[in-house]
Write a protein that holds these residues in place. Structure first.
Motif, PDB file in Angstrom:
ATOM      1  N   LEU A   1      -4.375  13.936  12.990  1.00 39.89           N
ATOM      2  CA  LEU A   1      -3.817  13.244  11.675  1.00 39.89           C
ATOM      3  C   LEU A   1      -3.367  11.982  11.456  1.00 39.89           C
ATOM      4  O   LEU A   1      -3.102  10.965  10.583  1.00 39.89           O
ATOM      5  N   GLU A   2      -2.732  11.976  12.557  1.00 39.74           N
ATOM      6  CA  GLU A   2      -1.583  10.473  12.482  1.00 39.74           C
ATOM      7  C   GLU A   2      -2.170   9.295  13.107  1.00 39.74           C
ATOM      8  O   GLU A   2      -2.180   7.852  11.704  1.00 39.74           O
ATOM      9  N   GLN A   3      -3.553   9.799  13.801  1.00 38.33           N
ATOM     10  CA  GLN A   3      -3.954   7.850  14.190  1.00 38.33           C
ATOM     11  C   GLN A   3      -5.279   8.056  13.327  1.00 38.33           C
ATOM     12  O   GLN A   3      -5.732   7.032  12.752  1.00 38.33           O
ATOM     13  N   LEU A   4      -5.500   9.359  12.103  1.00 34.53           N
ATOM     14  CA  LEU A   4      -6.375   8.960  11.411  1.00 34.53           C
ATOM     15  C   LEU A   4      -5.919   7.633   9.953  1.00 34.53           C
ATOM     16  O   LEU A   4      -7.103   7.239   9.174  1.00 34.53           O
ATOM     17  N   ALA A   5      -4.401   8.401   9.749  1.00 39.42           N
ATOM     18  CA  ALA A   5      -4.082   7.712   8.554  1.00 39.42           C
ATOM     19  C   ALA A   5      -3.854   6.260   8.996  1.00 39.42           C
ATOM     20  O   ALA A   5      -4.020   5.407   8.277  1.00 39.42           O
ATOM     21  N   ALA A   6      -3.475   6.224  10.095  1.00 39.95           N
ATOM     22  CA  ALA A   6      -3.438   4.058  10.986  1.00 39.95           C
ATOM     23  C   ALA A   6      -4.542   4.188  10.364  1.00 39.95           C
ATOM     24  O   ALA A   6      -5.094   2.579  10.590  1.00 39.95           O
ATOM     25  N   ASP A   7      -5.871   4.361  11.374  1.00 36.27           N
ATOM     26  CA  ASP A   7      -6.960   4.013  10.670  1.00 36.27           C
ATOM     27  C   ASP A   7      -7.679   3.597   9.318  1.00 36.27           C
ATOM     28  O   ASP A   7      -8.132   2.946   9.401  1.00 36.27           O
ATOM     29  N   LEU A   8      -7.321   4.935   8.777  1.00 34.05           N
ATOM     30  CA  LEU A   8      -7.609   4.100   7.156  1.00 34.05           C
ATOM     31  C   LEU A   8      -6.938   2.998   6.888  1.00 34.05           C
ATOM     32  O   LEU A   8      -7.406   2.033   5.761  1.00 34.05           O
ATOM     33  N   LEU A   9      -5.235   3.062   6.760  1.00 31.63           N
ATOM     34  CA  LEU A   9      -4.565   2.088   7.109  1.00 31.63           C
ATOM     35  C   LEU A   9      -5.276   0.818   7.193  1.00 31.63           C
ATOM     36  O   LEU A   9      -5.279  -0.132   6.821  1.00 31.63           O
ATOM     37  N   ALA A  10      -5.712   0.212   8.426  1.00 32.99           N
ATOM     38  CA  ALA A  10      -6.402  -0.278   9.175  1.00 32.99           C
ATOM     39  C   ALA A  10      -8.254  -1.421   8.693  1.00 32.99           C
ATOM     40  O   ALA A  10      -8.400  -1.681   8.376  1.00 32.99           O
ATOM     41  N   THR A  11      -8.380  -0.232   7.608  1.00 36.01           N
ATOM     42  CA  THR A  11      -9.481  -0.518   6.668  1.00 36.01           C
ATOM     43  C   THR A  11      -9.617  -1.100   5.375  1.00 36.01           C
ATOM     44  O   THR A  11     -10.150  -2.047   5.235  1.00 36.01           O
ATOM     45  N   GLY A  12      -7.886  -1.546   5.326  1.00 31.05           N
ATOM     46  CA  GLY A  12      -7.154  -2.488   4.379  1.00 31.05           C
ATOM     47  C   GLY A  12      -7.625  -3.882   4.577  1.00 31.05           C
ATOM     48  O   GLY A  12      -7.805  -3.961   5.641  1.00 31.05           O
ATOM     49  N   ASP A  13      -7.429  -4.338   3.472  1.00 29.89           N
ATOM     50  CA  ASP A  13      -7.173  -5.999   3.464  1.00 29.89           C
ATOM     51  C   ASP A  13      -6.055  -6.886   3.203  1.00 29.89           C
ATOM     52  O   ASP A  13      -5.355  -8.014   3.461  1.00 29.89           O
ATOM     53  N   GLY A  14      -4.689  -5.777   2.859  1.00 25.41           N
ATOM     54  CA  GLY A  14      -3.926  -5.761   2.260  1.00 25.41           C
ATOM     55  C   GLY A  14      -3.115  -6.236   3.291  1.00 25.41           C
ATOM     56  O   GLY A  14      -2.697  -6.390   4.405  1.00 25.41           O
ATOM     57  N   PRO A  15      -1.553  -6.783   2.302  1.00 28.59           N
ATOM     58  CA  PRO A  15      -0.521  -6.915   3.880  1.00 28.59           C
ATOM     59  C   PRO A  15       0.340  -5.762   4.548  1.00 28.59           C
ATOM     60  O   PRO A  15       0.579  -5.729   5.505  1.00 28.59           O
ATOM     61  N   ASP A  16      -0.059  -4.638   3.956  1.00 31.52           N
ATOM     62  CA  ASP A  16       0.271  -3.870   4.607  1.00 31.52           C
ATOM     63  C   ASP A  16      -1.177  -2.579   4.754  1.00 31.52           C
ATOM     64  O   ASP A  16      -0.640  -1.819   4.489  1.00 31.52           O
ATOM     65  N   GLY A  17      -2.250  -3.070   5.488  1.00 33.21           N
ATOM     66  CA  GLY A  17      -3.124  -3.036   5.116  1.00 33.21           C
ATOM     67  C   GLY A  17      -3.479  -1.537   4.018  1.00 33.21           C
ATOM     68  O   GLY A  17      -4.993  -1.047   4.238  1.00 33.21           O
ATOM     69  N   ALA A  18      -3.395  -2.027   3.177  1.00 33.09           N
ATOM     70  CA  ALA A  18      -3.772  -1.232   1.635  1.00 33.09           C
ATOM     71  C   ALA A  18      -4.794  -2.047   0.704  1.00 33.09           C
ATOM     72  O   ALA A  18      -4.498  -3.662   1.094  1.00 33.09           O
ATOM     73  N   ALA A  19      -5.478  -1.585   0.696  1.00 33.06           N
ATOM     74  CA  ALA A  19      -7.018  -2.826  -0.279  1.00 33.06           C
ATOM     75  C   ALA A  19      -6.592  -2.954  -0.998  1.00 33.06           C
ATOM     76  O   ALA A  19      -5.525  -2.666  -1.846  1.00 33.06           O
ATOM     77  N   SER A  20      -6.364  -4.549  -0.762  1.00 39.10           N
ATOM     78  CA  SER A  20      -6.162  -4.862  -2.437  1.00 39.10           C
ATOM     79  C   SER A  20      -7.508  -5.606  -3.450  1.00 39.10           C
ATOM     80  O   SER A  20      -7.895  -5.693  -3.240  1.00 39.10           O
TER      81      SER A  20
END
Length: 50
Positions: free
Chosen positions: A31-50
């Motif tokens: 699930l650490e990879q799932l968390a990384a995958d979810l962060l990578a789908t964001g478009d903000g500077p820290d991976g979070a969607a803005s």
């Protein structure tokens, strides 16, 4: 969920930009990879969607 990819698809569709998710489980489930995958789908500077 049958696998991590299915969980990622479900969560990507269900989560909004302001949602917060706590991923807590054994590393044997990857699930650490799932968390990384979810962060990578964001478009903000820290991976979070803005």
């Amino acid at each position: 969920m049958p696998d991590r990819e299915a969980a990622r698809r479900l969560l990507t569709d269900a989560l909004g930009a302001d949602d917060v998710v706590l991923v807590k489980a054994s590393r044997s489930y990857g699930l650490e990879q799932l968390a990384a995958d979810l962060l990578a789908t964001g478009d903000g500077p820290d991976g979070a969607a803005s």
